[in-house]
Design a protein around this motif. Sequence first.
Motif, PDB file in Angstrom:
ATOM      1  N   TYR A 156       0.677  -1.196   0.003  1.00 21.23           N
ATOM      2  CA  TYR A 156      -0.100  -0.153  -0.142  1.00 21.23           C
ATOM      3  C   TYR A 156       0.906   1.253  -0.107  1.00 21.23           C
ATOM      4  O   TYR A 156       0.563   2.189  -0.607  1.00 21.23           O
ATOM      5  CB  TYR A 156      -0.889   0.134   1.292  1.00 21.23           C
TER       6      TYR A 156
ATOM      7  N   GLU B 184       4.406  -0.806   9.465  1.00 26.14           N
ATOM      8  CA  GLU B 184       3.216  -1.270   9.442  1.00 26.14           C
ATOM      9  C   GLU B 184       2.334   0.021   9.264  1.00 26.14           C
ATOM     10  O   GLU B 184       1.131   0.199   8.773  1.00 26.14           O
ATOM     11  CB  GLU B 184       2.900  -2.081  10.600  1.00 26.14           C
TER      12      GLU B 184
ATOM     13  N   ASN C 253       1.961   1.517   5.796  1.00 33.17           N
ATOM     14  CA  ASN C 253       1.239   0.998   4.940  1.00 33.17           C
ATOM     15  C   ASN C 253      -0.417   1.194   5.219  1.00 33.17           C
ATOM     16  O   ASN C 253      -1.332   1.245   4.616  1.00 33.17           O
ATOM     17  CB  ASN C 253       1.383  -0.615   4.943  1.00 33.17           C
ATOM     18  N   GLU C 254      -0.657   1.124   6.594  1.00 34.46           N
ATOM     19  CA  GLU C 254      -2.130   1.481   7.177  1.00 34.46           C
ATOM     20  C   GLU C 254      -2.663   2.708   6.539  1.00 34.46           C
ATOM     21  O   GLU C 254      -3.624   3.054   6.269  1.00 34.46           O
ATOM     22  CB  GLU C 254      -2.056   1.258   8.596  1.00 34.46           C
ATOM     23  N   GLU C 255      -1.766   3.642   6.816  1.00 36.42           N
ATOM     24  CA  GLU C 255      -2.041   5.182   6.585  1.00 36.42           C
ATOM     25  C   GLU C 255      -2.121   5.086   4.957  1.00 36.42           C
ATOM     26  O   GLU C 255      -3.217   6.155   4.470  1.00 36.42           O
ATOM     27  CB  GLU C 255      -0.519   5.899   6.921  1.00 36.42           C
TER      28      GLU C 255
ATOM     29  N   LYS D 150      -3.113   2.838   2.893  1.00 36.04           N
ATOM     30  CA  LYS D 150      -4.477   2.383   2.644  1.00 36.04           C
ATOM     31  C   LYS D 150      -5.562   3.053   2.963  1.00 36.04           C
ATOM     32  O   LYS D 150      -6.445   3.128   2.102  1.00 36.04           O
ATOM     33  CB  LYS D 150      -4.532   1.007   3.603  1.00 36.04           C
ATOM     34  N   GLN D 151      -5.555   3.770   3.990  1.00 30.15           N
ATOM     35  CA  GLN D 151      -6.761   4.656   4.510  1.00 30.15           C
ATOM     36  C   GLN D 151      -6.571   5.867   3.533  1.00 30.15           C
ATOM     37  O   GLN D 151      -7.885   6.284   3.077  1.00 30.15           O
ATOM     38  CB  GLN D 151      -6.436   5.268   5.996  1.00 30.15           C
TER      39      GLN D 151
END
Length: 329
Positions: free
Chosen positions: A211, A272, A275-277, A279-280
Amino acid sequence: MRLLKPALTALSAAILFASTTVMADPITIKFSHVVAENTPKGQMAKKFQQLVEERLGDKVDVELYPSSQLYGDDKVLEAMLLGDVQLAAPSLSKFQKYTDQLQVFDLPFLFKDMAAVESFQASETGQSLLTSLESKGLVGLGYLHNGMKQLSASSPLKVPEDANGKKFRIMTSDVLEAQFEAIDAISLKKPFSEVFILLQTRAIDGQENTYSNIYSQKFFEVQPYITESNHGVLDYMVVSSARFWDGLPDDVRGEVKSALDEAIIYGNELSEAKNEEAKQAIIDSGQSEIVTLDDTQRQQWVDAMKPVWGEFAEDIGQDIVDAAEAANQ
Ligand code: SIN
């Protein structure tokens, strides 16, 4: 006159000493990489530069070259062996020219998550792979995480058949080539810096990446679907040339290595969240839909791609594949 001569000689020696001391150039470490600064690798590189500046500011100068400004990953290792760049962190998929063993990281659906990847990298086998490039004149200094790969495409990919006949960009890895062959798709080995334009012009239909890379390279703007497949890992090895690394004064090498170790820990802790940031941010953009797989659909991808392991286990080393698989427990 005779009395003045020793004094003059001492004075010239002092001037010579002072000027050579002042003129001693710092050692330059050019760190070349291909991703944006706001990624796990970009942030790790900045942290490393900052730590070296704090601790060795007068002796070592770290120059950062992100976003393929200096070299793409296809050329950086050659440049390193020629002494034109001193540090790089190519993805583990880009070392095939130098060793078969690191291809273990490309086997589809081998690691169930990043904890398994971390555990394998820290194991005896994982650590021994850091020396797998020695005979080629390269020193592995540590592993750096990005994260699990997802499949982006111009149409939704829910089951392997959806990828039939589609063209995907891959990194320079025969395992990745076989992975796409296994789902009757076509793969093209292309440098990271060319992916956006290939997607934008529809020369290819899709690609696989984290992401963080999909967001920072703006792939999501030209790929309306991202299948959250988590089918493989995209991690890095931080490398230098043996000639440069072994040639550093012992005390400098020790300080540089500890700055690097700290920067890697920092980058790994950040990966991690990055990648989360990302994706959001992709979801918020509304430009690309995240396609999730149910258990049956996911199993179809596993069944289609996993036979690739058998094709490469001998070249990689069955013991290495077994150790990696064991890291899932
Ligand atoms: C990188 O993360 O360094 C590049 C990955 C790629 O080539 O897809």
